[in-house]
Design an enzyme around this catalytic site. Structure first.
Site, PDB file in Angstrom:
ATOM      1  N   ASP A 180      38.956 -18.944  23.227  1.00  0.00           N
ATOM      2  CA  ASP A 180      39.443 -17.938  23.896  1.00  0.00           C
ATOM      3  C   ASP A 180      40.797 -17.524  23.593  1.00  0.00           C
ATOM      4  O   ASP A 180      41.794 -18.321  23.318  1.00  0.00           O
ATOM      5  CB  ASP A 180      39.537 -18.675  25.563  1.00  0.00           C
ATOM      6  CG  ASP A 180      39.646 -17.681  26.678  1.00  0.00           C
ATOM      7  OD1 ASP A 180      40.594 -16.595  26.267  1.00  0.00           O
ATOM      8  OD2 ASP A 180      39.071 -17.781  27.500  1.00  0.00           O
ATOM      9  N   THR A 188      38.453 -12.561  29.980  1.00  0.00           N
ATOM     10  CA  THR A 188      37.580 -13.625  29.548  1.00  0.00           C
ATOM     11  C   THR A 188      35.978 -13.548  29.924  1.00  0.00           C
ATOM     12  O   THR A 188      34.946 -13.412  29.208  1.00  0.00           O
ATOM     13  CB  THR A 188      37.881 -15.037  29.985  1.00  0.00           C
ATOM     14  OG1 THR A 188      39.228 -15.146  29.181  1.00  0.00           O
ATOM     15  CG2 THR A 188      36.971 -16.221  29.600  1.00  0.00           C
ATOM     16  N   HIS A 234      39.036 -11.840  23.198  1.00  0.00           N
ATOM     17  CA  HIS A 234      40.163 -10.990  23.474  1.00  0.00           C
ATOM     18  C   HIS A 234      41.381 -11.473  22.704  1.00  0.00           C
ATOM     19  O   HIS A 234      41.377 -12.703  22.065  1.00  0.00           O
ATOM     20  CB  HIS A 234      40.532 -10.708  24.986  1.00  0.00           C
ATOM     21  CG  HIS A 234      41.039 -11.719  25.698  1.00  0.00           C
ATOM     22  ND1 HIS A 234      42.098 -12.666  25.474  1.00  0.00           N
ATOM     23  CD2 HIS A 234      40.324 -12.450  26.686  1.00  0.00           C
ATOM     24  CE1 HIS A 234      42.239 -13.733  26.243  1.00  0.00           C
ATOM     25  NE2 HIS A 234      40.941 -13.443  26.891  1.00  0.00           N
TER      26      HIS A 234
END
Length: 409
Positions: free
Chosen positions: A34, A70, A242
Site C-alpha cells: 500500500d 486504497t 497509489h
C-alpha cells in the site's frame, strides 16, 4: 445406438472436465504494498527489487484509477473494472441519506459495500474450479452473491502494519497454501509504506527504512519460493494502489477552509472532506475519469491541487503525506513488477493503467474473465507464450475426436 451415443456424450463431458482440471496451469501470487510510489526504490539501496528487473518484468510506472485511494484502487485491480462500475468509491462505507460513515477497517467485512454485481477474481476463479485466498487484501472479506473466498484472513482495526517478523510469517503461510494445499491464486496485502508516508511524509528517512524492509521481504519471498519447490510453477505480480505526496502546511501555505467561502451548513447535508484530496471534474473528450456513471458518488466532488488537503469547516487532518489526488500526477503513480515461469526476463515496459492487470491475471490462471474494462493486449508482451490459452486447444481437440468417433460409429 441411441444408448451408445448417450454414453459417448457422457464420456465426453467427463473427459472435458477431467482435462480442464488437469490443465498445466501455473499458480499466481498477487502482492500489494500500500502506498508504494513509483520512484520509492530510486533513492534507497534495494538489491532484491533491482534483481527483479533482471529476472522479470518492470513497468516504468503504473497509473491507478481515479480515485487514488486504497479500497477503490485495490478493487479495480482485482476486478478489472473502473470505479464507476464497481462502485467501491471510498475507503469508508457511507450513506448520504443517513450520514452513516463506517471506518475503513470495519468496512473490509461489509459485503453491502463491496458486492455490487462486479465479481472479483477470487470468485470468478473459484467458479471455474480453482482454489483462491485473500490475505488482508481489500475486498477479500466480503461475500459476493452469497459466495465467500475459499480462505480469508482479514486485518483487524489497530493491527500493526510494519512488523517485519509477521511479514515473513505471512509469506511462509501463503507458500504453504500453494505447496501443501494446492491453492491456485492468493492475493496478499501489506499496509506499508502507506502508514509511514502518511505519518511522516514521503521524504522522511523512515520511509526509506520501510522500503529497505520491503526489499528484504522480497528477498525472503524469492528464497521461500525456491524452498517450497515453486520456482517453476508460481508467477508473482507485485504492485500497489497509489503513490504519496507531501502535504503543504502552515507556514508554507495558508491552508484552505472551504467553509470560509461556502456556507457548508446550509448548502449541503453530507460531506467527506477531511480525508485527502480526491474529487472529480467534468472531463474533456478523452480525459474522462470513469467516475461519472457512479450512483454512489454525490453530485459535487472537489479536486485539490497536489499537496493540499481539503478541509470543510476547520482543520482536523494532520498527516504529513497523503494521496487521493488526480491520478495523472506523478506522485500518485505506483509500481509494477512481475516474475515467474510465464514472464519474460529483463523486460522494461511502458507505463499502463492498473485496470489491465486483471486480464493478465486471468490469462496466467487460464480462466475465462468476467466482464471487465481492461485489455490483455496491453500486457501480453510480458509473457513468454502470448499466443493464447493452452487449455482451450487440448479440451476442444479431444472433444472433436470424440465427436468424429461418434459420427463414424
Amino acid at each position: 445406438m441411441l444408448q451408445q451415443l448417450v454414453l459417448l456424450s457422457a464420456a465426453a463431458c467427463v473427459a472435458a472436465k477431467t482435462l480442464s482440471n488437469s490443465i498445466d496451469r501455473n499458480k499466481l501470487l498477487l502482492i500489494s504494498f500500500d502506498g508504494f510510489r513509483w520512484d520509492y526504490d530510486q533513492d534507497v539501496d534495494t538489491p532484491n527489487l533491482d534483481q527483479l528487473v533482471v529476472d522479470g518484468v518492470k513497468a516504468k510506472y503504473l497509473t491507478p484509477p481515479m480515485l487514488t485511494m486504497t479500497s477503490p484502487s485495490h478493487f479495480t485491480t482485482i476486478t478489472g473494472r473502473w470505479v464507476e462500475d464497481h462502485e467501491v468509491v471510498h475507503n469508508m462505507m457511507y450513506d448520504t441519506e443517513t450520514n452513516l460513515k463506517v471506518p475503513h477497517k470495519t468496512t473490509l467485512t461489509k459485503s453491502e459495500w463491496w458486492d455490487n454485481g462486479t465479481l472479483p477474481l477470487w470468485i470468478t476463479a473459484q467458479d471455474q474450479g480453482l482454489k483462491t485466498a485473500s490475505f488482508f487484501f481489500p475486498g477479500g472479506g466480503a461475500n459476493y452473491s452469497g459466495q465467500a473466498v475459499n480462505r480469508v484472513v482479514v486485518q483487524n482495526s489497530g493491527h500493526p502494519d510494519d512488523n517485519e517478523t509477521e511479514w515473513i510469517q505471512n509469506i511462509d503461510k501463503v507458500m504453504s497454501w500453494f505447496s501443501e494445499e494446492d491453492f491456485d491464486f492468493v492475493a496478499l496485502y501489506y499496509g506499508e509504506p502507506d502508514n509511514v508516508g502518511h505519518a511522516k511524509g514521503p521524504n522522511h528517512p523512515d520511509r526509506k527504512k520501510i522500503i529497505q524492509q520491503i526489499d528484504r521481504t522480497i528477498g525472503y519471498l524469492r528464497r521461500a519460493i525456491q524452498q517450497h519447490g515453486l520456482t517453476n510453477s508460481l508467477n508473482v505480480i507485485i504492485t500497489s494502489d497509489h503513490g504519496m505526496t507531501t502535504i503543504k502546511k502552515r507556514p508554507m501555505v495558508d491552508e484552505i477552509i472551504l467553509n470560509k467561502y461556502l456556507n457548508l451548513i446550509t448548502l449541503n447535508s453530507f460531506e467527506i472532506l477531511d480525508y485527502g484530496g480526491f474529487g472529480i471534474l467534468k472531463p474533456r473528450p478523452g480525459k474522462d475519469f470513469h467516475l461519472g456513471k457512479s450512483q454512489r458518488l454525490p453530485p459535487i466532488v472537489v479536486i485539490a491541487d497536489l499537496g493540499f488537503n481539503l478541509n470543510s469547516r476547520f482543520i482536523v487532518y494532520v498527516n504529513k503525506g497523503d494521496h487521493g489526488f488526480h491520478n495523472g500526477e506523478m506522485d500518485m503513480k505506483t509500481i509494477f513488477r512481475a516474475f515467474g515461469p510465464d514472464f519474460k526476463k529483463n523486460l522494461l515496459t511502458e507505463a499502463f493503467d492498473s485496470i489491465h492487470i486483471y486480464p493478465l491475471m486471468c490469462r496466467l490462471l487460464q480462466i475465462q474473465p468476467a466482464p471487465h474494462n481492461g485489455s490483455l493486449a496491453v500486457t501480453q508482451e510480458m509473457l513468454i507464450n502470448n499466443s493464447g490459452s493452452r487449455s482451450s486447444v487440448g479440451v476442444s481437440g479431444f472433444l472433436l475426436l470424440l465427436l468424429v468417433f461418434t459420427m463414424v460409429y
